[in-house]
Write a protein that holds these residues in place. Structure first.
Motif, PDB file in Angstrom:
ATOM      1  N   UNK A  99       7.009 -21.809 -51.595  1.00 37.41           N
ATOM      2  CA  UNK A  99       6.720 -23.158 -50.621  1.00 37.41           C
ATOM      3  C   UNK A  99       6.357 -22.664 -49.096  1.00 37.41           C
ATOM      4  N   UNK A 100       7.659 -21.969 -48.593  1.00 38.58           N
ATOM      5  CA  UNK A 100       7.576 -21.721 -47.408  1.00 38.58           C
ATOM      6  C   UNK A 100       6.190 -21.441 -46.550  1.00 38.58           C
ATOM      7  N   UNK A 101       5.696 -20.144 -47.485  1.00 39.99           N
ATOM      8  CA  UNK A 101       4.579 -19.553 -47.824  1.00 39.99           C
ATOM      9  C   UNK A 101       3.432 -20.246 -47.093  1.00 39.99           C
ATOM     10  N   UNK A 102       3.290 -21.328 -48.072  1.00 43.02           N
ATOM     11  CA  UNK A 102       2.156 -22.450 -48.268  1.00 43.02           C
ATOM     12  C   UNK A 102       2.374 -23.273 -47.328  1.00 43.02           C
ATOM     13  N   UNK A 103       3.797 -23.873 -47.256  1.00 38.38           N
ATOM     14  CA  UNK A 103       3.979 -25.109 -46.766  1.00 38.38           C
ATOM     15  C   UNK A 103       4.306 -25.745 -45.342  1.00 38.38           C
ATOM     16  N   UNK A 104       4.978 -24.126 -45.260  1.00 39.94           N
ATOM     17  CA  UNK A 104       5.407 -23.962 -43.541  1.00 39.94           C
ATOM     18  C   UNK A 104       7.106 -23.459 -43.187  1.00 39.94           C
ATOM     19  N   UNK A 105       7.281 -23.553 -42.000  1.00 33.10           N
ATOM     20  CA  UNK A 105       8.300 -23.166 -42.119  1.00 33.10           C
ATOM     21  C   UNK A 105       9.520 -24.609 -42.047  1.00 33.10           C
ATOM     22  N   UNK A 106       9.407 -25.448 -42.784  1.00 34.80           N
ATOM     23  CA  UNK A 106       9.936 -27.390 -42.192  1.00 34.80           C
ATOM     24  C   UNK A 106      11.002 -26.923 -42.967  1.00 34.80           C
ATOM     25  N   UNK A 107      11.540 -28.345 -42.837  1.00 31.03           N
ATOM     26  CA  UNK A 107      12.739 -28.573 -43.045  1.00 31.03           C
ATOM     27  C   UNK A 107      13.142 -29.163 -44.774  1.00 31.03           C
ATOM     28  N   UNK A 108      12.273 -29.967 -44.907  1.00 27.37           N
ATOM     29  CA  UNK A 108      12.350 -29.805 -46.966  1.00 27.37           C
ATOM     30  C   UNK A 108      11.173 -29.980 -46.893  1.00 27.37           C
ATOM     31  N   UNK A 109      10.540 -29.918 -48.539  1.00 28.01           N
ATOM     32  CA  UNK A 109       9.468 -29.441 -48.784  1.00 28.01           C
ATOM     33  C   UNK A 109       9.271 -30.724 -50.449  1.00 28.01           C
ATOM     34  N   UNK A 110       8.085 -31.070 -51.116  1.00 25.09           N
ATOM     35  CA  UNK A 110       8.201 -32.010 -52.043  1.00 25.09           C
ATOM     36  C   UNK A 110       8.408 -30.443 -53.789  1.00 25.09           C
ATOM     37  N   UNK A 111       8.512 -31.548 -54.501  1.00 28.87           N
ATOM     38  CA  UNK A 111       9.202 -30.448 -55.462  1.00 28.87           C
ATOM     39  C   UNK A 111       8.114 -30.726 -56.878  1.00 28.87           C
ATOM     40  N   UNK A 112       7.092 -31.198 -56.253  1.00 30.39           N
ATOM     41  CA  UNK A 112       5.815 -31.058 -57.372  1.00 30.39           C
ATOM     42  C   UNK A 112       4.261 -30.611 -56.754  1.00 30.39           C
ATOM     43  N   UNK A 113       4.567 -29.547 -57.986  1.00 28.15           N
ATOM     44  CA  UNK A 113       3.404 -28.355 -57.589  1.00 28.15           C
ATOM     45  C   UNK A 113       2.531 -28.900 -57.414  1.00 28.15           C
ATOM     46  N   UNK A 114       1.684 -30.064 -57.866  1.00 25.10           N
ATOM     47  CA  UNK A 114       0.770 -30.836 -57.436  1.00 25.10           C
ATOM     48  C   UNK A 114       1.041 -31.755 -57.134  1.00 25.10           C
ATOM     49  N   UNK A 115       0.798 -32.300 -55.850  1.00 26.66           N
ATOM     50  CA  UNK A 115       0.749 -33.487 -54.779  1.00 26.66           C
ATOM     51  C   UNK A 115      -0.559 -33.911 -54.878  1.00 26.66           C
ATOM     52  N   UNK A 116      -1.231 -33.315 -55.681  1.00 25.22           N
ATOM     53  CA  UNK A 116      -2.796 -33.621 -54.907  1.00 25.22           C
ATOM     54  C   UNK A 116      -3.181 -34.450 -53.352  1.00 25.22           C
ATOM     55  N   UNK A 117      -2.175 -33.301 -52.758  1.00 25.52           N
ATOM     56  CA  UNK A 117      -3.067 -32.954 -51.558  1.00 25.52           C
ATOM     57  C   UNK A 117      -3.272 -32.077 -50.857  1.00 25.52           C
TER      58      UNK A 117
END
Length: 439
Positions: free
Chosen positions: A397-415
């Motif tokens: 999650x961190x690698x792909x989405x960045x060092x954010x506060x929280x993350x979408x738990x869905x593997x595919x968000x359609x985004x």
């Protein structure tokens, strides 16, 4: 894999170094959170201990310097005047309490007591054990005093379980668990200027009406000068939280072990052991929900369990609270409700529940600090495969989405261009990724 791991650690270090302040503390995230937060500082110190012992020690020392004369440690210490955050020190008015810190402005509420186990983790991590033990000797009594504060002031029925009087004390600020309590309240409409939504998309943050509830509870506490006995009597929000109490129990154990290493603190060890036993017994008797197969929150004001499964339900694994048999039931509940192939572990709220929202703060996203605790709890009980999944999901999650506060738990968000949510370059995400990768 190795190069990628090193690269991620370097990026995490850059985040922490950029967020470290002259005053000797780390802000959680630039813009959104410009002060020092209690449980953030603990997790941050764990990451710092891997590469900058001085900063790690300073982080904890600065936090503990803001302790009140009654042992209380506030959830936010306002080291600087910064009007980019609401509600600020002028709303909280910690000075209303006669024993509040005269040196630091702060809030009059606290956060999960992580500092005890953090001191032990710092000792685990550093090479120079003697130096760190010396530091711990100078700080540990303050953490002990904080635990005494909880047992003497936050347990009105003398059960061994402590209460929180505000959802912000839980750390899981706008969890759907609290919706049941909001239904029992009807606070006035407040007029105020939100600052968080100027930094972050409003769809990822609590609503205006939720904030009305938050401010109203603070107002009641302020009207009573933050007197714990009065709050226990009058606050519409009075909850025994499994996460909060699990952190206290985990930190009790750490203090016991550290005092045994230091030697000569028999009275303190006896006090901690006595309360530890009471706490674990009460926790297992009162907060376990057989039907749900999980630990739940208890609404002390309305004298009823709040029957929802959240990531807080699994935190007792980290504190070695459940028996082997009960841990198995708990892990099965987690995998059945939270562990689908289409999801990352571990959502902050039950994905099978109508209230689940994968984008909104504590209503469903994944949080790295909860995963870090879950990873260690699962390993402790021998669930190494699931622990590895939690760790790998966190890193991915961190690698792909960045060092954010929280993350979408869905593997595919359609985004296609997905990123994490909340604050970017978020300190505890960076700190705990360092610890996960270096273990």
């Amino acid at each position: 894999m190795h190069v990628m791991k090193e690269n991620l650690i370097h990026r995490a270090i850059d985040v922490l170094d950029a967020n470290f302040q002259e005053g000797g503390f780390t802000i959680p995230s630039k813009g959104l959170y410009p002060f020092q937060w209690k449980w953030d500082s603990g997790f941050i110190a764990v990451g710092l201990a891997h590469y900058n012992t001085d900063h790690a020690k300073k982080e904890i020392e600065t936090l503990l310097n803001a302790q009140w004369d009654n042992g209380f440690i506030p959830h936010i210490v306002f080291h600087t005047d910064d009007d980019s955050y609401f509600p600020g020190h002028d709303f909280h008015r910690s000075d209303l309490h006669p024993l509040s810190s005269k040196r630091y402005k702060s809030t009059g509420m606290t956060q999960p007591p992580v500092t005890g186990f953090v001191l032990q983790d710092m000792l685990r991590i550093v090479d120079d054990k003697e130096d760190m033990l010396g530091f711990i000797k100078g700080q540990i009594d303050k953490v002990y005093d904080n635990h005494v504060y909880f047992y003497e002031n936050r347990d009105p029925q003398n059960e061994g379980l402590v209460y929180i009087y505000h959802n912000w004390e839980s750390g899981t600020d706008n969890s759907p668990v609290w919706d049941d309590i909001w239904d029992t309240m009807n606070p006035p409409e407040y007029t105020f200027e939100r600052k968080d939504t100027t930094h972050v998309d409003a769809s990822e943050r609590p609503s205006k009406r939720e904030y009305d509830h938050y401010l109203y509870i603070i107002d009641i506490a302020k009207q009573n000068n933050y007197d714990d006995a009065k709050i226990a009597e009058l606050s519409p929000f009075l909850v025994q939280d499994p996460l909060f109490n699990a952190m206290l129990i985990k930190s009790n154990q750490a203090l016991i072990e550290l005092y045994e290493m230091i030697g000569g603190n028999d009275d303190k060890i006896t006090y901690l052991k006595k309360n530890q036993e009471r706490s674990i017994t009460a926790f297992n008797q009162k907060l376990w929900d057989t039907e749900l197969g999980a630990y739940v929150h208890y609404d002390l004001r309305n004298n009823t369990p709040i029957r929802h499964v959240s990531s807080s339900s699994f935190s007792p694994l980290f504190a070695a609270i459940p028996s082997k048999e009960r841990a198995e039931v708990l892990v099965n509940t987690m995998m059945e409700r939270f562990g689908g192939d289409d999801k990352y572990l571990c959502a902050s709220f039950d994905p099978t529940d109508d209230r689940f929202n994968p984008r909104k703060y504590w209503r469903g996203p994944v949080w790295i600090n909860m995963n870090w605790m879950l990873y260690r709890g699962l390993r402790q009980y021998g669930y190494t495969d699931i622990a590895e999944r939690v760790k790998n999901d966190s890193i991915e999650l961190v690698e792909r989405d960045g060092f954010f506060e929280y993350f979408d738990c869905r593997k595919d968000t359609g985004d296609e261009t997905r990123k994490g949510y909340g604050g970017d370059n978020f300190s505890w995400s960076a700190a705990l990724v360092i610890d996960l990768l270096k273990n």
